[in-house]
Scaffold this active site. Structure first.
Site, mmCIF file in Angstrom:
data_model
loop_
_atom_site.group_PDB
_atom_site.id
_atom_site.type_symbol
_atom_site.label_atom_id
_atom_site.label_comp_id
_atom_site.label_asym_id
_atom_site.label_seq_id
_atom_site.Cartn_x
_atom_site.Cartn_y
_atom_site.Cartn_z
ATOM 1 N N HIS A 1 0.829 -1.223 0.000
ATOM 2 C CA HIS A 1 0.000 0.000 0.000
ATOM 3 C C HIS A 1 0.859 1.268 0.000
ATOM 4 O O HIS A 1 0.336 2.353 -0.250
ATOM 5 C CB HIS A 1 -0.927 0.041 1.220
ATOM 6 C CG HIS A 1 -1.949 -1.046 1.237
ATOM 7 N ND1 HIS A 1 -2.855 -1.231 0.213
ATOM 8 C CD2 HIS A 1 -2.198 -2.027 2.154
ATOM 9 C CE1 HIS A 1 -3.627 -2.277 0.499
ATOM 10 N NE2 HIS A 1 -3.251 -2.784 1.666
ATOM 11 N N ASP B 1 -4.129 -13.140 3.076
ATOM 12 C CA ASP B 1 -5.411 -12.736 3.661
ATOM 13 C C ASP B 1 -6.583 -13.065 2.733
ATOM 14 O O ASP B 1 -7.725 -12.684 3.013
ATOM 15 C CB ASP B 1 -5.420 -11.251 4.070
ATOM 16 C CG ASP B 1 -4.702 -10.351 3.104
ATOM 17 O OD1 ASP B 1 -4.379 -10.795 1.989
ATOM 18 O OD2 ASP B 1 -4.468 -9.171 3.457
HETATM 19 C C1 6XA Z 1 -7.522 -1.317 7.105
HETATM 20 C C2 6XA Z 1 -7.217 -2.507 6.273
HETATM 21 C C3 6XA Z 1 -5.795 -2.558 5.901
HETATM 22 C C4 6XA Z 1 -5.476 -3.734 5.071
HETATM 23 C C5 6XA Z 1 -4.035 -4.055 5.084
HETATM 24 C C6 6XA Z 1 -3.665 -5.219 4.245
HETATM 25 N N1 6XA Z 1 -8.850 -1.299 7.580
HETATM 26 N N2 6XA Z 1 -3.210 -4.983 3.051
HETATM 27 O O1 6XA Z 1 -3.727 -6.374 4.573
HETATM 28 O O2 6XA Z 1 -2.795 -5.919 2.219
HETATM 29 ZN ZN ZN Z 2 -4.000 -7.440 2.548
#
Ligand code: 6XA
Ligand code: ZN
Length: 344
Positions: free
Chosen positions: A160, A285
Site C-alpha cells: 500500500h 489474507d
Molecule cells: C484497514 C485494512 C488494511 C489492510 C491491510 C492489508 N482497515 N493490506 O492487509 O494488504
Molecule cells: Zn491485505
C-alpha cells in the site's frame, strides 16, 4: 528456497488500530512472523538468513526523498511535540483543501503523508521498516546471484505504500524496491503480481507511468474492499505505462475457482509482456478465515497456486504482505512456497 528475515521487525509494536470505529489490538502484529518461521522450520526449509544493510539509493528511486526523510524523523518529532503515545493520522489535505504545502506541524505532517488512519507509528517503526527493505533487497540479491527463487519475510508489509504516502500497515514498498533493484541489475522486464486480498495501490501508483515494470493485482473489488479508491479494472497505466497495469477485482465471497481464473488471466499478461523475473506480493489474507477479508481460499489452494506460479518458469521473488488469521498464516504462506518448490 532461501528465506531472508530480520528480527528487527519486533521493534515495531503499536498498541492499537482503528477498525470499524473502535481502537482494537492491531491485526498486523509481530506474532504473524513467529508462526511463519515455525512452519518453515517444521516443513524443512533452510534456516532463515539475516538481511544485509543497504543504503537508501534504491528506495529513493521509488519514494520521494522528503517522504523517506519524514519516515526517518517522525517519531522523534512526535516526541519533541510532547506526545508519549503512538502517533495516529487524523487530518488530510482532502478534496476540499488540496494543499501541496508540506506542513511543519508534526500532526499535520503525519496526515499529509498518510493515506489512511489505521496505521499508527511507534518507536522503532523506522528501524523495522528500514530492515524490511533490507530483507527485500537481500532476497533480490539472491535472485541476481542466480537463485531460482527467494522468500523475503518482510514485516511491516509494503504494497500500500505509495510514492510519498503510508497506510494499510505499509511504509516503504518492499516489493517495488526489490523490483527496482532487479531492474538496476540486469533484468529489463519485471512483473509484480500481487496476490494479497487487498489491491496493491502503492505498487500500481509507483510504476503507473513505466513500461519496464508490469503490475498485476488480484483483489477484493474496491467497491467494498480497502483501499477503496484504486484497483478498478479500467486502470491500465498512463503515458509510457499504458497497457502495463492489470487489475482483477473480484466479488466478496470469491472462492478458489473464481480466484484462480483471475490468476490464469494474469499469467497470460505476464507471458505476453515477456517478463524476465517475477516478484510476488504474497499476502495470504485471501484465506477463508481471515478476520478482515472476504475471500474463501482454503489452505490447500495456497499450495496449488504456488505450483501454478512455478509453471511460469521465471526466477521468482516472494515478498511477504498481509494475512491475519494468525494461527494459519504459517501453513498458508509455506504452502505457497512448498507448492512452488514442488515443481521447480
Ligand atoms: C484497514 C485494512 C488494511 C489492510 C491491510 C492489508 N482497515 N493490506 O492487509 O494488504
Ligand atoms: Zn491485505
Amino acid at each position: 528456497m532461501k528465506t531472508i528475515y530480520s528480527d528487527k521487525h519486533t521493534l515495531r509494536q503499536v498498541k492499537a488500530e482503528i477498525h470499524n470505529g473502535e481502537l482494537v489490538p492491531p491485526f498486523e502484529r509481530k506474532e504473524r512472523i513467529d508462526y511463519i518461521l515455525k512452519e518453515l522450520n517444521k516443513r524443512g526449509f533452510d534456516k532463515p538468513i539475516s538481511e544485509q544493510a543497504f543504503n537508501l539509493d534504491t528506495v529513493h528511486k521509488v519514494h520521494s526523498k522528503d517522504y523517506v526523510n519524514f519516515l526517518q524523523n517522525v517519531w522523534q518529532k512526535w516526541l519533541n511535540a510532547g506526545h508519549t503515545c503512538d502517533a495516529i493520522p487524523n487530518i488530510w489535505p482532502s478534496r476540499s483543501m488540496p494543499s501541496k504545502i508540506i506542513p511543519s506541524n508534526i500532526e499535520a505532517q503525519i496526515g499529509y503523508y498518510a493515506l489512511a488512519a489505521e496505521t499508527a507509528i511507534s518507536s522503532g517503526t523506522w528501524q523495522a521498516v528500514n530492515a524490511a527493505k533490507d530483507v527485500a533487497l537481500t532476497a533480490a540479491e539472491h535472485i541476481i546471484q542466480g537463485e531460482k527463487s527467494a522468500f523475503a519475510l518482510c514485516r511491516p508489509p509494503g504494497h500500500h505504500a505509495a510514492h510519498d504516502q503510508f497506510g494499510g500497515y505499509c511504509f516503504l514498498n518492499n516489493a517495488a524496491i526489490a523490483a527496482q533493484h532487479l531492474r538496476d541489475n540486469g533484468y529489463s522486464k519485471v512483473s509484480i503480481l500481487d496476490v494479497d486480498y487487498h489491491h496493491g495501490n502503492g505498487t500500481q501508483q509507483i510504476f503507473y507511468r513505466r513500461n519496464d515494470v508490469q503490475t498485476l493485482s488480484i483483489h477484493g473489488d474496491p467497491d467494498f474492499a480497502f483501499p477503496y479508491f484504486l484497483g478498478h479494472a479500467n486502470e491500465t497505466g498512463d503515458d509510457a505505462g499504458v497497457g502495463h497495469c492489470f487489475n482483477y477485482p473480484l466479488p466478496a465471497g470469491s472462492d478458489y475457482q473464481t480466484w484462480s481464473l483471475a490468476l490464469e488471466q494474469s499469467f497470460t499478461q505476464i507471458k505476453a509482456f515477456n517478463a524476465e523475473v517475477l516478484v510476488i506480493s504474497l499476502g495470504v489474507d485471501t484465506f477463508e478465515d481471515d478476520p478482515i477479508s472476504a475471500f474463501k481460499l482454503r489452505s490447500d489452494d495456497f499450495f496449488d497456486y504456488g505450483k501454478r506460479i512455478a509453471t511460469l518458469g521465471l526466477p521468482t521473488l516472494f515478498v511477504m504482505e498481509g494475512g491475519y488469521a494468525v494461527e494459519q498464516i504459517g501453513i498458508n504462506t509455506v504452502n505457497v512456497l512448498a507448492g512452488f518448490n514442488s515443481i521447480s
